[in-house]
Structures are given as structure tokens and as C-alpha cells.
Design a protein around this motif. Sequence first.
Motif, PDB file in Angstrom:
ATOM      1  N   SER A 159      10.770  78.081 103.548  1.00  0.00           N
ATOM      2  CA  SER A 159      10.305  77.455 102.313  1.00  0.00           C
ATOM      3  C   SER A 159      11.253  77.743 101.166  1.00  0.00           C
ATOM      4  CB  SER A 159       8.905  77.958 101.952  1.00  0.00           C
ATOM      5  OG  SER A 159       7.974  77.653 102.959  1.00  0.00           O
ATOM      6  N   GLY A 160      11.400  76.770 100.261  1.00  0.00           N
ATOM      7  CA  GLY A 160      12.265  77.007  99.117  1.00  0.00           C
ATOM      8  C   GLY A 160      12.371  75.780  98.214  1.00  0.00           C
ATOM      9  N   LEU A 161      12.910  76.002  97.028  1.00  0.00           N
ATOM     10  CA  LEU A 161      13.102  74.964  96.019  1.00  0.00           C
ATOM     11  C   LEU A 161      14.584  74.640  95.925  1.00  0.00           C
ATOM     12  CD1 LEU A 161      11.753  73.272  93.752  1.00  0.00           C
ATOM     13  CD2 LEU A 161      12.112  75.220  92.228  1.00  0.00           C
ATOM     14  N   TYR A 162      14.922  73.338  95.863  1.00  0.00           N
ATOM     15  CA  TYR A 162      16.315  72.892  95.902  1.00  0.00           C
ATOM     16  C   TYR A 162      16.587  71.888  94.787  1.00  0.00           C
ATOM     17  CZ  TYR A 162      16.706  75.079 100.507  1.00  0.00           C
ATOM     18  OH  TYR A 162      16.728  75.990 101.545  1.00  0.00           O
ATOM     19  N   GLU A 206      22.544  62.562  93.452  1.00  0.00           N
ATOM     20  CA  GLU A 206      21.562  61.613  93.984  1.00  0.00           C
ATOM     21  C   GLU A 206      21.046  62.007  95.358  1.00  0.00           C
ATOM     22  OE1 GLU A 206      23.862  57.935  93.616  1.00  0.00           O
ATOM     23  OE2 GLU A 206      22.482  57.347  92.002  1.00  0.00           O
ATOM     24  N   GLY A 207      20.998  63.291  95.635  1.00  0.00           N
ATOM     25  CA  GLY A 207      20.422  63.769  96.877  1.00  0.00           C
ATOM     26  C   GLY A 207      21.366  63.872  98.041  1.00  0.00           C
ATOM     27  N   SER A 208      22.668  63.718  97.815  1.00  0.00           N
ATOM     28  CA  SER A 208      23.619  63.816  98.922  1.00  0.00           C
ATOM     29  C   SER A 208      23.832  65.255  99.357  1.00  0.00           C
ATOM     30  CB  SER A 208      24.951  63.178  98.530  1.00  0.00           C
ATOM     31  OG  SER A 208      24.797  61.790  98.329  1.00  0.00           O
ATOM     32  N   THR A 209      23.933  66.174  98.397  1.00  0.00           N
ATOM     33  CA  THR A 209      24.088  67.595  98.713  1.00  0.00           C
ATOM     34  C   THR A 209      23.104  68.393  97.864  1.00  0.00           C
ATOM     35  OG1 THR A 209      25.813  67.913  97.030  1.00  0.00           O
ATOM     36  CG2 THR A 209      26.532  67.313  99.260  1.00  0.00           C
ATOM     37  N   TRP A 210      22.791  69.616  98.338  1.00  0.00           N
ATOM     38  CA  TRP A 210      21.714  70.379  97.720  1.00  0.00           C
ATOM     39  C   TRP A 210      22.100  71.844  97.550  1.00  0.00           C
ATOM     40  CZ3 TRP A 210      17.161  67.941  96.268  1.00  0.00           C
ATOM     41  CH2 TRP A 210      17.002  66.630  96.721  1.00  0.00           C
ATOM     42  N   THR A 211      21.523  72.469  96.525  1.00  0.00           N
ATOM     43  CA  THR A 211      21.685  73.900  96.262  1.00  0.00           C
ATOM     44  C   THR A 211      20.310  74.529  96.138  1.00  0.00           C
ATOM     45  OG1 THR A 211      23.762  73.528  95.069  1.00  0.00           O
ATOM     46  CG2 THR A 211      22.624  75.628  94.702  1.00  0.00           C
ATOM     47  N   ARG A 212      20.103  75.632  96.841  1.00  0.00           N
ATOM     48  CA  ARG A 212      18.816  76.322  96.737  1.00  0.00           C
ATOM     49  C   ARG A 212      18.731  77.053  95.406  1.00  0.00           C
ATOM     50  NH1 ARG A 212      15.176  79.530 101.137  1.00  0.00           N
ATOM     51  NH2 ARG A 212      13.742  80.495  99.647  1.00  0.00           N
ATOM     52  N   LEU A 213      17.566  76.951  94.761  1.00  0.00           N
ATOM     53  CA  LEU A 213      17.306  77.646  93.506  1.00  0.00           C
ATOM     54  C   LEU A 213      16.574  78.943  93.820  1.00  0.00           C
ATOM     55  CD1 LEU A 213      16.112  74.625  91.314  1.00  0.00           C
ATOM     56  CD2 LEU A 213      18.418  75.561  91.552  1.00  0.00           C
ATOM     57  N   GLU A 214      17.192  80.061  93.467  1.00  0.00           N
ATOM     58  CA  GLU A 214      16.615  81.373  93.719  1.00  0.00           C
ATOM     59  C   GLU A 214      16.833  82.254  92.502  1.00  0.00           C
ATOM     60  OE1 GLU A 214      17.114  82.765  98.088  1.00  0.00           O
ATOM     61  OE2 GLU A 214      18.972  81.719  97.617  1.00  0.00           O
ATOM     62  N   GLY A 215      15.933  83.233  92.339  1.00  0.00           N
ATOM     63  CA  GLY A 215      16.072  84.144  91.219  1.00  0.00           C
ATOM     64  C   GLY A 215      15.928  83.419  89.896  1.00  0.00           C
ATOM     65  N   HIS A 216      16.525  83.988  88.861  1.00  0.00           N
ATOM     66  CA  HIS A 216      16.497  83.381  87.533  1.00  0.00           C
ATOM     67  C   HIS A 216      15.070  83.066  87.099  1.00  0.00           C
ATOM     68  CE1 HIS A 216      20.883  83.054  87.589  1.00  0.00           C
ATOM     69  NE2 HIS A 216      20.768  82.536  88.820  1.00  0.00           N
ATOM     70  N   GLY A 217      14.151  83.958  87.461  1.00  0.00           N
ATOM     71  CA  GLY A 217      12.763  83.805  87.057  1.00  0.00           C
ATOM     72  C   GLY A 217      11.834  83.283  88.125  1.00  0.00           C
ATOM     73  N   LEU A 218      12.387  82.716  89.208  1.00  0.00           N
ATOM     74  CA  LEU A 218      11.539  82.233  90.303  1.00  0.00           C
ATOM     75  C   LEU A 218      11.000  83.425  91.105  1.00  0.00           C
ATOM     76  CD1 LEU A 218      13.643  79.195  91.545  1.00  0.00           C
ATOM     77  CD2 LEU A 218      11.382  79.100  90.474  1.00  0.00           C
ATOM     78  N   PRO A 219       9.845  83.277  91.750  1.00  0.00           N
ATOM     79  CA  PRO A 219       9.278  84.409  92.490  1.00  0.00           C
ATOM     80  C   PRO A 219      10.115  84.744  93.714  1.00  0.00           C
ATOM     81  CG  PRO A 219       8.017  82.419  92.924  1.00  0.00           C
ATOM     82  CD  PRO A 219       8.983  82.084  91.828  1.00  0.00           C
ATOM     83  N   GLY A 220      10.143  86.029  94.060  1.00  0.00           N
ATOM     84  CA  GLY A 220      10.822  86.469  95.270  1.00  0.00           C
ATOM     85  C   GLY A 220       9.857  86.562  96.425  1.00  0.00           C
ATOM     86  N   GLY A 221      10.324  87.086  97.531  1.00  0.00           N
ATOM     87  CA  GLY A 221       9.480  87.254  98.702  1.00  0.00           C
ATOM     88  C   GLY A 221       9.251  85.951  99.442  1.00  0.00           C
ATOM     89  N   VAL A 222       8.209  85.944 100.261  1.00  0.00           N
ATOM     90  CA  VAL A 222       7.880  84.772 101.074  1.00  0.00           C
ATOM     91  C   VAL A 222       7.291  83.687 100.185  1.00  0.00           C
ATOM     92  CG1 VAL A 222       6.483  83.909 102.978  1.00  0.00           C
ATOM     93  CG2 VAL A 222       7.507  86.191 103.114  1.00  0.00           C
ATOM     94  N   LEU A 223       7.807  82.468 100.357  1.00  0.00           N
ATOM     95  CA  LEU A 223       7.277  81.316  99.632  1.00  0.00           C
ATOM     96  C   LEU A 223       6.517  80.419 100.602  1.00  0.00           C
ATOM     97  CD1 LEU A 223      10.368  80.308  97.436  1.00  0.00           C
ATOM     98  CD2 LEU A 223       8.521  81.905  96.887  1.00  0.00           C
ATOM     99  N   GLY A 224       5.548  79.675 100.051  1.00  0.00           N
ATOM    100  CA  GLY A 224       4.792  78.727 100.843  1.00  0.00           C
ATOM    101  C   GLY A 224       5.021  77.314 100.348  1.00  0.00           C
TER     102      GLY A 224
END
Length: 635
Positions: free
Chosen positions: A237-240, A245-263
Motif C-alpha cells: 500500500s502507498g500513495l504516489y 500524465e501518469g506515465s511514471t510515478w514517485t512514491r510519496l513517503e515521509g514529509h508528514g505522511l504516516p509511517g508503518g503499515v498502510l491500508g
Amino acid sequence: MMPGVRRRAGWFASVLASVALVGAVALGAAPAVPGSVYNGMHWRLVGPFRGGRVLAVTGVPTQPDTWYLGSVVGGVWKTTNGGATWRPIFDHEPVASIGAIAVAASNPNVIYVGTGEAAPREDISFGDGVYKSTDAGRTWTNVGLHDSRHIGRIVVDPHNPDLVLVAAMGHFYGPNTERGVFRSADGGRTWQKVLYKDDRTGAIDVAFDPSNPTIVYAALWQADRKPWSLSSGGPGSGLYRSTDEGSTWTRLEGHGLPGGVLGKIGISVAGHSHGERVYALIEAEDGGLYRSDDAGRTWHLVNDSQEIRTRAWYFTYVFASPVNPDVVYVADNAFYKSTDGGRTFATERIPGGDNHGFWMNPLHPERMIESNDQGVVITIDGGRSWQKLDNLPIGQFYHVSTDNRFPYDLYGAQQDMGAIAIASRGWGGITSRDWYSVGGDDGESGYVLPDPTDPDLVIAGGYGGALTRFDARTKQLVDIAPWSNNNGGHPASELKYRFTWTAPLAFSPQDPHVLYMGSQYLMETTDGGMSWKILSPDLTRNDKSKQGLSGGPITKDNASAEYYDVVYSIAPSPKAAGQIWVGTDDGLVQLTRDGGKTWQNVTPKGLPEWAKVSLIEASPFDAGTAYVAVDAHKL
């Protein structure tokens, strides 16, 4: 007139036609009866029209009275008069489960539909990919992703109807690779898998920045089901975020987002914020509503209220206003609105509950449509009032029975709407005057059976072992459950009786005062539910490893749908008193010929272990014959 017989307009002519038809059917075994007799049988709609579970809603900004909805088992429907009437526009397609709908803003004749709902209830139905219409829903073409099974969201570039992104969850009951985010730049002729983690992680949401569609956000969700458990969350699970226009993606982590297991994660970009305001509703140990005010570079938690994140696997829907970045809605058990950027929420007083979908017209923001487990509700005054019209026959029924009236009534339990009686004939058509509730609040999922000796007495089952008796004369509802597990929160292995979501009921064909019910045992009452007797040993495999607490690794959830090792079907023989066939959800068929004193395992050879024996039909002609329906798709 005989007691219990109802006078209804036109009933006599209808009865004569029914008698003629039944007589013809009864003669069906004779070779001399021509096939034209059976060709005279036709389906007719009896309702009810009170709606059913809907995940997907959308509209046409330039046509404020045109809206679309996608039912989880009822196909796609369209209104062009603001919801006064709806018509089905997907009935000729081979699937009926709809997870997502998107209308191309630059050409409203172009519509994309994602089949297969992505709210993974135990009874979900799957689809066969993406469909496209270029004539506003008159005709459809399947444009691929046939094995995606469950589609959570579709978005179309606001300026280009051929650029479309699909969030596909894939198989909920097993691994597959046609899952993740798919992109087409040629209107669905070809697809590229542009965001993929592994064969157990799918995509549940995707959202364009309305001010700059080169910016796209997506959420991956690791989730799966087994017949005895549900899992939501994991390393997949993760936020990207994409900037091309959706051709390539980068995962968004840290910078205030919760850590640990995501659902599960729901995402939405606010309009009139120049893409800076992004909302993410996140299932996590430190979950809640997160907000970014700089296009996803940094985040902060603005609301961790449990109200907006209950049953995360079933809800987790967030919708930002297209005209005011501080207005945001959350669909959950209730429907919530914030006017201060998510810091506080107030409950919107709408008809219905268990909420899933929402669409606000960006050109006419006072016009909104919201969907829930009871259908759709509409407002044309910015939410000051909401209207639900009982004009959608899309409810999910678990089982249907009839009484012996003349003309007869039908009975059934409708998902999230309760147990109901419906007249087979009405005054100039069947309307809301011709149906009424016959069960308690929990009677949404079980068998509903009229008493064979008195059709004004109705037995209705529900989840967790709920069971009631309703008297239509006095309107009295009596609890006759042998045991209730409705307090929930306990693993099946700790329960005295394991009652599933749809516990079976059956009256004895020989003695109408005998009612059977299934837990892990066959149970019997002879006094209308005032007392119960156990007629069998545990008839299941009783595998304790499949009786744990469902849910996790973040959120626990068990509404009794995951209670396993249970009796799932009961079929007393119409030909032999005391002979009862019993099927379990873990793949066994058991038989007693002496009213439960002794039992024999008669499971057919080759029947898959752990498969559900959904129904058994005992032959009305031969006591030694029964037909068994087995469902193994969850394995």
C-alpha cells in the motif's frame, strides 16, 4: 372471502392467467405439451424500487439534469431529468457489477465504465474490464483489462477524452498481475501498466489535478479475502504522484505522511487551489485525513476522528469540492462535510447510510449526487435538502420465498434495507403501498419465510444469528433468536454458536410447526422460537485455524460474514419425514434419516475442500435424490 385473502384491483383476471400457466407447467413432463406453452412465461418486475448498493456516481457538467450511477449488481443507469426517472443502459452487457464511471468533460458522449466493484464485501461480484461508450451510453464496447476483476476508479483527462487512467484492484480472492494503474492515450485501444507493485497489490484510487492534468495522484492497496477472513493493508500500500500524465510515478513517503503499515487510501485534489490542496484519507495506525497545501510535497494530519475512518476497507472515500478548497466531504457510515479544510466535520442529514460515492457539478456546485447502500440521493440546493426517490429497482436480495395467499406475497431480505414483504399484484401496479417491513434492523441478510399455517406470521433471519417473528396484524416483532452474536468483536472459535451472515432456515414439509436453523449444528424449534433444541453434533470441519478474528493488520472487522465452519444450507425431504440434507460452507454434505439422531457424511467425491455448499434442493419426487450447488470461487 377466505381469511388472509387480499382484495386487489384486477386480481381475478391475474389469478385466472396464473392458474392456466401453473397448470401448463404442471403438465410439462408430458411430451405432448408444445414448447410454445413455456414461451408464454415472461419476467415481470415486482420491485421494490427503494434502491440498493451503489459505489459509482457522476454527471455531465454542461447538462445539469444528467447523471449516471453504477450499481454493484444492477449495471449502469442514466437520468436526464434530475433523477425523477432512471433508465438502465447496460442491460445488454454480460456483467452487471459496476465499480467506477467517468464522463469525458471535453466530450460528454464519451463514457468509461469500470466493471467489478472494489468494496470487498464477502458477497462481491466481479467484472470483466473496462467498457466505453461514444454515444452517451446507448451502446458499449469492452476495451480491455478483462482480468482486472475489480475497478476502484476511472479518470479522464479534462481536455482529452482519449487519455484515461484506471485504478484496478485485480482479484480479491487470489493473486494476479492485471492490477495497478493502467493508462491509455488512445481511448482504450491499447493500455500500459504504468504503476504496479506486486500480484497481491492493486490500485484503489486515482485523481487528476483539475488545474493541471499532467499532475496525477494514485493509491495502491494491498488487500485480499479468504472465505474466513479479510486483510486490508501491507507493504504494497502507498500513495504516489506523477508529473507526466501518469506515465511514471514517485512514491510519496515521509514529509508528514504516516509511517508503518498502510491500508486503504482515498485521494482528492481540490479545485480552485491551483493543484496545491490535496486530501488523503489514510488507513494506518496513525491514520486519518491528511492534507497537503503544496501539491503533495509536505503533509500534515488535520483530522484523526474515528468517525471518518470506520470500517476502512469498506469506506475510506474523500471528495474535495471542485470550487472551494476548504470544502471536503467524507463518505463513511454517515456522510460528512467540512468547511474548514478538514479540521472539523458535520454530519450531512441525508437519507440512507453506508456511503460510498459523490459527485458535485463543477459548473453548478449546488447540484450534487451521493450514493450509498440504499441507492442515491440528490440535492439541487447545495445540500440544504436531499431527496431520495424510490424509483430504482437495484436492491440485492439474498433469498426469496412466497406464501400461500391467493394472490400471493413474496418475501426476501434486501442488503442494508431489511426484510420485506411484497405483493405480487397491486392497485394499478406495485408501489410502495404494496410492500412493508417484516424484520428487525438486522434482517438484511437472511432467509425470510412466511409461516406455512399463517401467512401473517413471518420469520426473518439476519446476521449474527438474529431471528424475529413478525405479526402483520398487530405489527408486533418478537425476538426468537436461539442465541445472538450481534455484539461482535469475538473470533468464531470463542462463540457458543457460529452463525454466519446468512444463516439458513427451513420449515419441515411434514410438520409446519417445526422450523430448522443452522449454526455449526442443526437446530430446531417446535414452539415458534420460544425454545430451541440441537439436533446434531458439529456438522462442519471445525478447523480452529479458520475461526480467528477477521481483519488486520491495521483494522479488525467481523460482521459475521467471516464466521466460518458453519451450516449454510438445510433441505428437509418433501418425500420422507425426518430426512434432512445439510450443507456446510467448508465443503461437507451431511444427511440424517431419523430427524437428527444419526448422521452420515455423504459429501460427493471430488467436491473441493473448504468450498461453500450454497444450496441443497431435495427432490419432491424421490427421497433419495438431492441437488447440490457448490461455490468455490473464493478459493
